[in-house]
Design a protein around this motif. Structure first.
Motif, PDB file in Angstrom:
ATOM      1  N   ASN B  99       4.203  16.936  -4.688  1.00  0.00           N
ATOM      2  CA  ASN B  99       3.860  17.928  -5.702  1.00  0.00           C
ATOM      3  C   ASN B  99       2.582  17.591  -6.474  1.00  0.00           C
ATOM      4  OD1 ASN B  99       5.230  15.777  -6.699  1.00  0.00           O
ATOM      5  ND2 ASN B  99       6.400  16.931  -8.224  1.00  0.00           N
ATOM      6  N   THR B 100       2.095  16.361  -6.319  1.00  0.00           N
ATOM      7  CA  THR B 100       0.802  16.058  -6.941  1.00  0.00           C
ATOM      8  C   THR B 100      -0.180  15.744  -5.817  1.00  0.00           C
ATOM      9  OG1 THR B 100       1.427  13.736  -7.106  1.00  0.00           O
ATOM     10  CG2 THR B 100       1.762  15.086  -9.059  1.00  0.00           C
ATOM     11  N   THR B 101      -1.424  16.086  -6.016  1.00  0.00           N
ATOM     12  CA  THR B 101      -2.391  15.851  -4.949  1.00  0.00           C
ATOM     13  C   THR B 101      -3.559  14.983  -5.409  1.00  0.00           C
ATOM     14  OG1 THR B 101      -3.467  17.913  -5.510  1.00  0.00           O
ATOM     15  CG2 THR B 101      -1.902  17.981  -3.688  1.00  0.00           C
ATOM     16  N   ASP B 102      -3.607  14.642  -6.680  1.00  0.00           N
ATOM     17  CA  ASP B 102      -4.715  13.812  -7.149  1.00  0.00           C
ATOM     18  C   ASP B 102      -4.586  12.392  -6.633  1.00  0.00           C
ATOM     19  OD1 ASP B 102      -6.007  15.739  -8.456  1.00  0.00           O
ATOM     20  OD2 ASP B 102      -5.386  15.151 -10.476  1.00  0.00           O
ATOM     21  N   ILE B 103      -5.658  11.920  -6.049  1.00  0.00           N
ATOM     22  CA  ILE B 103      -5.675  10.554  -5.564  1.00  0.00           C
ATOM     23  C   ILE B 103      -6.285   9.679  -6.657  1.00  0.00           C
ATOM     24  CG2 ILE B 103      -6.783   8.991  -3.909  1.00  0.00           C
ATOM     25  CD1 ILE B 103      -4.627  10.585  -2.607  1.00  0.00           C
ATOM     26  N   LYS B 104      -5.593   8.597  -6.993  1.00  0.00           N
ATOM     27  CA  LYS B 104      -6.154   7.668  -7.978  1.00  0.00           C
ATOM     28  C   LYS B 104      -6.996   6.625  -7.259  1.00  0.00           C
ATOM     29  CE  LYS B 104      -2.954   8.622 -11.556  1.00  0.00           C
ATOM     30  NZ  LYS B 104      -1.536   8.971 -11.520  1.00  0.00           N
ATOM     31  N   ASN B 105      -8.023   6.174  -7.936  1.00  0.00           N
ATOM     32  CA  ASN B 105      -8.925   5.202  -7.340  1.00  0.00           C
ATOM     33  C   ASN B 105      -8.287   3.809  -7.411  1.00  0.00           C
ATOM     34  OD1 ASN B 105     -10.973   3.260  -6.961  1.00  0.00           O
ATOM     35  ND2 ASN B 105     -12.527   4.797  -7.494  1.00  0.00           N
ATOM     36  N   GLU B 135      -2.048   3.693 -18.669  1.00  0.00           N
ATOM     37  CA  GLU B 135      -2.574   5.016 -19.005  1.00  0.00           C
ATOM     38  C   GLU B 135      -3.168   5.676 -17.756  1.00  0.00           C
ATOM     39  OE1 GLU B 135      -5.994   5.809 -21.996  1.00  0.00           O
ATOM     40  OE2 GLU B 135      -4.370   4.761 -23.064  1.00  0.00           O
ATOM     41  N   LYS B 136      -3.937   4.874 -17.028  1.00  0.00           N
ATOM     42  CA  LYS B 136      -4.599   5.376 -15.820  1.00  0.00           C
ATOM     43  C   LYS B 136      -3.587   5.584 -14.685  1.00  0.00           C
ATOM     44  CE  LYS B 136      -8.809   6.136 -14.233  1.00  0.00           C
ATOM     45  NZ  LYS B 136      -9.846   6.801 -15.033  1.00  0.00           N
ATOM     46  N   ALA B 137      -2.748   4.582 -14.472  1.00  0.00           N
ATOM     47  CA  ALA B 137      -1.879   4.615 -13.295  1.00  0.00           C
ATOM     48  C   ALA B 137      -0.772   5.652 -13.427  1.00  0.00           C
ATOM     49  CB  ALA B 137      -1.269   3.238 -13.040  1.00  0.00           C
ATOM     50  N   ASP B 172       9.558   2.842  -8.384  1.00  0.00           N
ATOM     51  CA  ASP B 172       9.068   3.831  -7.433  1.00  0.00           C
ATOM     52  C   ASP B 172       7.836   4.565  -7.942  1.00  0.00           C
ATOM     53  OD1 ASP B 172      11.206   3.351  -5.595  1.00  0.00           O
ATOM     54  OD2 ASP B 172      12.521   4.563  -6.855  1.00  0.00           O
ATOM     55  N   THR B 173       7.322   4.181  -9.116  1.00  0.00           N
ATOM     56  CA  THR B 173       6.069   4.775  -9.591  1.00  0.00           C
ATOM     57  C   THR B 173       4.917   3.887  -9.145  1.00  0.00           C
ATOM     58  OG1 THR B 173       6.067   3.567 -11.686  1.00  0.00           O
ATOM     59  CG2 THR B 173       7.195   5.692 -11.660  1.00  0.00           C
ATOM     60  N   LEU B 174       3.759   4.495  -9.001  1.00  0.00           N
ATOM     61  CA  LEU B 174       2.588   3.743  -8.540  1.00  0.00           C
ATOM     62  C   LEU B 174       2.317   2.518  -9.411  1.00  0.00           C
ATOM     63  CD1 LEU B 174       0.049   3.413  -6.780  1.00  0.00           C
ATOM     64  CD2 LEU B 174      -1.116   5.010  -8.291  1.00  0.00           C
TER      65      LEU B 174
END
Lengths: 368, 368
Positions: B99-105, B135-137, B172-174
């Motif tokens: 459901n999310t498509t943003d890729i984090k760097n 905050e970022k992750a 299970d979160t990044l």
């Protein structure tokens, strides 16, 4: 006759009691143990196109910004391989691979792999493409009495292997673990050297290209197992295939390569034939393709043993196939036992009748 | 009285039939679902030194050549973090985080993490050290109706969450997945900037240093869950601790931070209290510390629900605690059902008597 009547009454009472069951005040999802991600591609068949893929053929490099599912090389291939290599050697080893202490150089392993793929056309690969990689990655590995093979049973075999803590599958070795679930293909005349948009996966003029990695992986693993080994087979296939099938990885790349001589030879092959809850039994030990398998194994001078549904695996199948009708009896008996554990007596002692169903099934079958 | 006598006879027959049971021609290891590797460290207690560690204090950098278990930074920390980050975003996402498509760097995330740790003394960390990283992750993450928390139940909660395919735990979160099971600590005036030999883990003057990462991770996750949430608690602790305990991560960093207002607020907290097979029940819903937990939750205006041993989790516990006495009834009933499935009638129909044991236990308890 009396037995039959008694059973009918029992079943009626059970049905009434179950239909009266109080609604639970919580609705949970069933467990999903088989949520694993390797797509099991058969070596000598067309690839099933049942995975919906949104290939962005117009964009060159889909690994930035937003996520797009492609059927090309996995984004981050190098990073994932390196990370898994370190994790395998420094974390997993500490837990259950502690009998070896040699650390393999992860960068070297990756470089060996990359040098055979990057900038090279996918359909030129063959069964010796990755030989140096496997030689290095599997050096010193001997899996004694703990090797488990699978064919048509990926999820359950891996849940049961416990990622190497219990038994060891091919995918629990460093060499295969680094690539499990990944896709890749080289691309000539390209800055990246990998095709991130689309991999052929089906080379018309060279079927060996598709088998270059997993075929050799299977074979190299098979050459390094010894003692008593296990193969988990699917006795309720719904695709019309036999349980033991010519053309499967097990038939083509594993069984023919088990060592017959020397101190690291295979002595005995145990076939574990699983029958999925609620699916019909298509084959069991001593039937059809398993007769053929037994002959192959005995002709090769290995001992052979076949077991239908070992207890250890039935419970796992039921923990996974939670909604299956054939698992409800065990579920009810556990519920009742836990109610006794918690409250001293079962809130639903009438459910004990459900066990009688088992007896009744037996009675009916014997009569018929 | 009659019921009691009948039971005695049943039990005798059962005992005789069981003692006659044929030996199986195969000996398999039990499944081992809980072979997971995070050491569950309690935030406000001394660390138990039950893990045997061979610290090579004399060598500077233990990440080459042969493997040595230390209690310092995990070798390959950077590579493992990066690999997990890519795997999380490009492989796992395709399966169930779609459901999310943003890729984090990933490099940026790692750098944010490293900049707070490397070359810095471990005991100087505090609860804001990793705030930029989280905050970022966790940017953009909202876990709605699928969040599951655990306290004293790491293995079963994670098997059940299915690594995010079923429910979502912190791990299970990044943000947390990148560090799960890893150890790390910075070192001043060192070429590597990390101490690979020994991490303090217990800063006398600053207990917050030990909580800097997992404390903030728990809190940030708790702030991002909404709707109906679940917490899996241990109702058969053998260490004398209560099921809900002040000082646990759940009590200190999760419960106080659930959102009470806004569209992403928590509405209901479901406590799932598990009772391990063969261990005594120390607490159940509506008792002792769970009364206190209910009050805390209701005072905070959340709905509260408590369930002892949901069916979905009992079967999982039994698939794991294979040898437990309390799982044998289910095991026997499954065996029998599968024998009927395979052979038309059970080879061991006499085992059906074992179900009667349940009934008998009920009878005896009621009499007593």
């Amino acid at each position: 006759m009396y037995a039959r009547m008694i059973c009918m009454i029992y079943l009626l009472v059970l049905w009434v009691s179950l239909s009266k069951q109080e609604p639970r005040n919580i609705q949970l999802k069933p467990p999903n143990l088989s949520g694993q991600y390797r797509i099991n591609v058969s070596p000598f068949e067309e690839i099933a196109n049942n995975v919906q893929i949104e290939a962005r053929a117009n964009t060159g490099y889909p690994c930035n910004g937003t996520f797009t599912k492609t059927n090309g090389t996995t984004c981050g291939l190098k990073e994932i391989m390196l990370g898994r290599c370190y994790e395998y050697q420094y974390i997993k080893r500490g837990l259950y691979l502690s009998n070896t202490t040699d650390i393999k150089n992860c960068t070297e392993l990756y470089d060996l792999f990359e040098s055979e793929v990057r900038y090279k056309p996918y359909c030129n690969m063959n069964m010796s493409t990755y030989s140096k990689y496997f030689e290095k990655a599997l050096a010193g590995v001997h899996v004694i009495n703990r090797a488990i093979f699978w064919s048509g049973t990926y999820a359950i075999a891996h849940t049961y292997s416990g990622h190497g803590s219990n038994y060891i599958t091919l995918e629990d070795t460093l060499a295969a673990n680094m690539l499990d679930g990944l896709m890749w293909c080289g691309k000539e005349n390209d800055t990246e050297g990998f095709d991130y948009v689309s991999c052929p996966n089906n080379c018309k003029d060279n079927r060996w290209a598709d088998l270059a990695f997993w075929g050799l992986a299977s074979r190299t693993f098979a050459e390094r197992v010894s003692g008593e080994i296990y193969v988990v087979l699917n006795g309720s296939r719904t695709d019309g295939r036999p349980t033991y099938r010519n053309g499967s990885y097990f038939a083509e790349f594993e069984l023919p390569y088990f060592k017959r001589n020397g101190s690291f030879r295979v002595t005995k092959i145990n076939a574990l034939v699983l029958h999925t809850p609620d699916l019909p039994v298509t084959e069991k030990c001593g039937e059809k393709s398993l007769v053929f398998l037994e002959k192959l194994i005995r002709d090769a001078q290995f001992e052979y043993n076949c077991v239908d549904d070992p207890d250890e695996l039935i419970m796992l199948m039921c923990a996974d196939s939670w909604g299956a009708r054939e698992c409800q009896v065990a579920r009810n008996s556990l519920r009742q036992l836990w109610d006794i554990k918690l409250y001293g007596t079962s809130n639903a002692i009438i459910h004990s009748l459900s066990f009688v169903v088992l007896f009744c099934i037996g009675v009916f079958r014997q009569i018929v």
